[in-house]
Design an enzyme around this catalytic site. Structure first.
Site, PDB file in Angstrom:
ATOM      1  N   ARG A 190       0.809  -1.227   0.000  1.00 38.86           N
ATOM      2  CA  ARG A 190       0.000   0.000   0.000  1.00 38.86           C
ATOM      3  C   ARG A 190       0.841   1.276   0.000  1.00 38.86           C
ATOM      4  O   ARG A 190       0.430   2.305   0.528  1.00 38.86           O
ATOM      5  CB  ARG A 190      -0.973   0.005   1.185  1.00 38.86           C
ATOM      6  CG  ARG A 190      -1.905  -1.178   1.241  1.00 38.86           C
ATOM      7  CD  ARG A 190      -2.831  -1.251   0.033  1.00 38.86           C
ATOM      8  NE  ARG A 190      -3.724  -2.393   0.117  1.00 38.86           N
ATOM      9  CZ  ARG A 190      -3.482  -3.586  -0.415  1.00 38.86           C
ATOM     10  NH1 ARG A 190      -2.361  -3.797  -1.106  1.00 38.86           N
ATOM     11  NH2 ARG A 190      -4.342  -4.573  -0.295  1.00 38.86           N
ATOM     12  N   SER A 239     -11.118   0.534   2.809  1.00 39.22           N
ATOM     13  CA  SER A 239     -10.348   0.271   4.032  1.00 39.22           C
ATOM     14  C   SER A 239      -9.674   1.544   4.529  1.00 39.22           C
ATOM     15  O   SER A 239      -9.021   2.245   3.763  1.00 39.22           O
ATOM     16  CB  SER A 239      -9.293  -0.803   3.776  1.00 39.22           C
ATOM     17  OG  SER A 239      -9.895  -2.037   3.455  1.00 39.22           O
ATOM     18  N   GLU A 309      -4.432   3.809   5.746  1.00 42.47           N
ATOM     19  CA  GLU A 309      -4.366   3.556   4.309  1.00 42.47           C
ATOM     20  C   GLU A 309      -4.942   4.741   3.547  1.00 42.47           C
ATOM     21  O   GLU A 309      -4.495   5.069   2.453  1.00 42.47           O
ATOM     22  CB  GLU A 309      -5.141   2.280   3.972  1.00 42.47           C
ATOM     23  CG  GLU A 309      -5.046   1.856   2.525  1.00 42.47           C
ATOM     24  CD  GLU A 309      -5.614   0.476   2.289  1.00 42.47           C
ATOM     25  OE1 GLU A 309      -6.418   0.329   1.355  1.00 42.47           O
ATOM     26  OE2 GLU A 309      -5.254  -0.463   3.035  1.00 42.47           O
TER      27      GLU A 309
END
Length: 316
Positions: A190, A239, A309
């Site tokens: 990520r 998320s 995130e």
């Protein structure tokens, strides 16, 4: 700076433009300037006419970003459905030139797809299915655009964007297009390093040939799994936190008793604890406060510091 200060523009330029409708959370302030280019070449024309110190923010589907209520300084560029070219390209082509020599990349008999930054990942997945490319089906689970997926190495269902990338096109502040290869970047979970004031405008993705029917079955199975586990149709960013090594953010949040926790009109989803929902009229401040609360509470209970995130930008 308004449209009269520019020439040749074919896109749409607005000042003090509300941004909430361009984000999946439906929150956020205004952009000082907002540009929706007609296409890649129009975007180049626009950038060449901007001051060199103009702050730039790029938006795709707005699904992995929280824009604060005070809005964004400078210019916001919307790529969604504007940088929209999507096609199969030659399996062996000249990608760039170095020191007078031609560098090639090859799909080694696989299929290479070029997708511009404003193409949604869902559309890329469907295109893969139409070509019988089963290993591209995971893109259906990424709620964003190709540009955002490249910028953060987005993933879903065990797949990750940069595992399929063999080349990218980036654009700098002056509108110049550069062709680059994965070895020029540091790719993490990520996170992608090495962009250095450039922006992803297209990716070259390499997939295995397969059966279209099997590819369609794969994508349907993945979407069914997503719909069962995630609050689809609600205002969220996807998320909120990265999964820590060896664990899941959702499990940690749920075991800390935070499902259903609210601040203002922002709420931790009862269906998936790593989703924060806008229940209808939340502010960005509500959501940001809840993000901090969840991270602090998980740290106190489990001794694990969750890493965001979602990208939080703009002025408070």
């Amino acid at each position: 700076m308004d449209k009269e200060n520019f020439t040749r523009l074919r896109g749409e330029l607005f000042c003090d433009h509300p941004l909430a409708r361009y984000t999946s959370w439906r929150v956020g302030g205004k952009a000082e300037r907002f540009y929706r280019p007609a296409d890649l070449f129009d975007l180049q024309d626009f950038l060449t006419q901007l001051p060199s110190d103009e702050p730039l923010t790029w938006l795709g589907l707005g699904s992995n970003v929280l824009i604060r209520d005070g809005g964004i300084k400078g210019t916001v560029i919307l790529t969604l459905n504007r940088l929209k070219e999507l096609s199969v390209v030659n399996s062996q082509l000249v990608f760039r030139e170095k020191s007078g020599t031609e560098d090639f990349f090859s799909g080694n008999g696989k299929t290479i797809i070029r997708a511009e930054a404003g193409v949604t990942c869902a559309k890329l997945a469907k295109f893969c299915v139409s070509q019988g490319l089963e290993d591209g089906a995971f893109f259906a689970g990424i709620p964003g655009t190709v540009g955002g997926a490249l910028a953060m190495n987005a993933g879903a269902f065990g797949g990750e964007t940069w595992r399929t990338v063999i080349g990218v096109e980036t654009m700098n502040h002056q509108g110049e297009i550069l062709k680059r290869t994965p070895d020029e970047f540091k790719i993490h979970y990520r996170q992608v390093e090495g962009l250095e004031n450039q922006f992803f405008i297209a990716g070259y993705f390499c997939f295995n040939h397969g059966d279209p029917d099997k590819a369609k079955t794969a994508i349907n199975a993945l979407l069914k799994k997503r719909n069962l586990s995630q609050p689809i149709g609600k205002y969220s960013c996807g998320s909120v936190f990265r999964n820590p090594p060896g664990d899941y953010a959702a499990r940690l949040i749920e075991s800390a008793g935070l499902k259903g926790k609210s601040i203002g009109n922002a709420e931790v989803s009862e269906k998936h604890a790593n989703f924060i929902l806008n229940k209808g009229n939340a502010s960005a401040a509500d959501i940001e406060a809840l993000i901090h609360y969840v991270a602090q509470h998980v740290s106190q209970i489990h001794g694990i510091q969750l890493v965001k995130e979602v990208n939080i930008i703009g002025r408070s």
